[in-house]
Each structure stands twice: as structure tokens, then as C-alpha cells.
Design an enzyme around this catalytic site. Sequence first.
Site, PDB file in Angstrom:
ATOM      1  N   GLU A   1      86.885   6.121  67.787  1.00 40.89           N
ATOM      2  CA  GLU A   1      85.458   6.174  67.475  1.00 40.89           C
ATOM      3  C   GLU A   1      85.193   7.025  66.233  1.00 40.89           C
ATOM      4  O   GLU A   1      84.289   6.731  65.446  1.00 40.89           O
ATOM      5  CB  GLU A   1      84.686   6.717  68.679  1.00 40.89           C
ATOM      6  CG  GLU A   1      84.662   5.727  69.843  1.00 40.89           C
ATOM      7  CD  GLU A   1      84.117   6.324  71.118  1.00 40.89           C
ATOM      8  OE1 GLU A   1      83.063   5.840  71.592  1.00 40.89           O
ATOM      9  OE2 GLU A   1      84.735   7.275  71.656  1.00 40.89           O
TER      10      GLU A   1
ATOM     11  N   GLU B   1      88.895   3.684  77.635  1.00 43.27           N
ATOM     12  CA  GLU B   1      88.080   4.394  78.622  1.00 43.27           C
ATOM     13  C   GLU B   1      87.936   3.642  79.938  1.00 43.27           C
ATOM     14  O   GLU B   1      87.813   4.255  81.005  1.00 43.27           O
ATOM     15  CB  GLU B   1      86.692   4.675  78.041  1.00 43.27           C
ATOM     16  CG  GLU B   1      86.661   5.770  76.983  1.00 43.27           C
ATOM     17  CD  GLU B   1      86.977   5.277  75.581  1.00 43.27           C
ATOM     18  OE1 GLU B   1      86.836   6.060  74.628  1.00 43.27           O
ATOM     19  OE2 GLU B   1      87.380   4.094  75.441  1.00 43.27           O
TER      20      GLU B   1
END
Length: 265
Positions: free
Chosen positions: A120, A140
Site C-alpha cells: 500500500e 490481509e
Amino acid sequence: MQDSMEAGVAVVERDNQGSCAILRLNRPEVLNALNAEVLHALGEALDAVAKDEAVRALIVTGAGPKAFCAGADIKEFLAQSPIAMKERSELGQSTFAKLGRLRIPSIAAMNGFAFGGGFELALACTFRVALATAKMGLPEVKLGLLPGFGGTQRLPRLIGEARALELIMSGRFIDAAEADKFGLINRVVSDDVVAAAVAFAGEFTGFSLSSQSLARAAVERGASVALDEGLRIEAELFGLVASTDDAAEGCAAFVEKRAAVFKDR
């Protein structure tokens, strides 16, 4: 490289020519994982870069031979309340958003693994240069979570909703070649990714920061609106950039057949 501007978990250096700042995550013993200390230090380092008028581009990379950034420090997630987790997400988002607010472009020099929050971070940069051996992804879902530092928003904007959902919902990793095919990577290199990123920055650091920052604004603001509105934004910013000293210098230099001398005004 010159001496670092500050020590710790986020170190800022300069390239040999002095035009690029190099921000290095400095926790190689844990693959440069992002804990709260690193996020705060990263934010402070970005604030310092924003104030440095001599810098023309920012390179973001990781220390050590293995990882750009392996993601969030999962140990800090244990026994956290939903409110605390929301606040952690907001901290990561606000820190990474500083990259987009920089007047200068940023380049993620992906020297190894870029997973979760590390990926990210790379997505938040303007450009990405990666070693051929680098791997990246948003795992995740394997923890029963979802990306919280901007991945669900930036990845679809870069590669489209279908491919982004595939990566987010499967949690699978991709290599630099597949990322390049998706349009995520600007350059894939075989060695010295930081030097490659500095060389890549050299393709645009000689031009006016005024025109570059407004061009980025036109693309970013237009990405989420209808075409007619995007064209209105472009015309507005075109008029604004035309009022700058750099525009006058660039046009005069073209007519006079000489190299332009931009002063970012």
C-alpha cells in the site's frame, strides 16, 4: 550517498547529484515492518522532505536485501479493539496521503517483498520501480482482515476493479513481471533498484515542478469524475499553469531554440 538527515526507522538521504531525496525504511531485522513508531517517523520524514526546496523527486525504499516493506507489524494487532484498529487504519492512510500532497513526484524503489501495508505504501507513490525478483500483494484476507492503508481504493484505480478484487480477495502474491503486465510497475530492473529509480527520476526532474504538480492534479482530480467534468478541470489547470513564469520561459526558450531554465514559479 550523502549523510542521512536523521537516524532511526525512517532515514532520509540524498543521491550523489542532490536532486533526489531517498527515504529508507530502516528495520531490516523485521523486513521493515510498519509499526506505529515507523508510521510516525515516516510521516515526520515526509514533512521534512516537503520543506526541502532543493529536492526534485523522492525515492522510497527499504533497508536490507530482502524487503521493501513486509507490511504491518501484526503483533500490534493482537487484542486491539475495533476502535483502535480503525485509528491504526486512519494513521496509515493519513501518513501515506502525505506522498500525494508532495509537490514533487515519489518513486517506490521496490527492492524485495512488498506485502500488505508495504504494498500500500508503494501504491501511494506516484511511480514504482521494482527488482525482477520482487514480490508483492495484499494478504490481509488470510488474517481475516482487509487492506486498511488505502489498498482497497488505490489498487482498483491503478489496475481496474476486477483484477484488484482478485488480488484482494485471494491474498495471492504477484511477481514484478505480472505487476508490470497489470500496469502497476513503471520499470523492472535486474539490480540496484535505487540507482534505477534515481535514473528514472532524471527523466522528469529537469522540468518545471509547477507544470508537473498541476499535471498530476489534473489526472488525479479527473480520475473520479465524468469526462466533461475532467475536461473542465484540465482547462482550469491549463489556464493556471499558463500564468506561471515557467510557462513563459518554456515557450520563449522553444521559440528562441535554446534550453529552458525553469525556476518552479
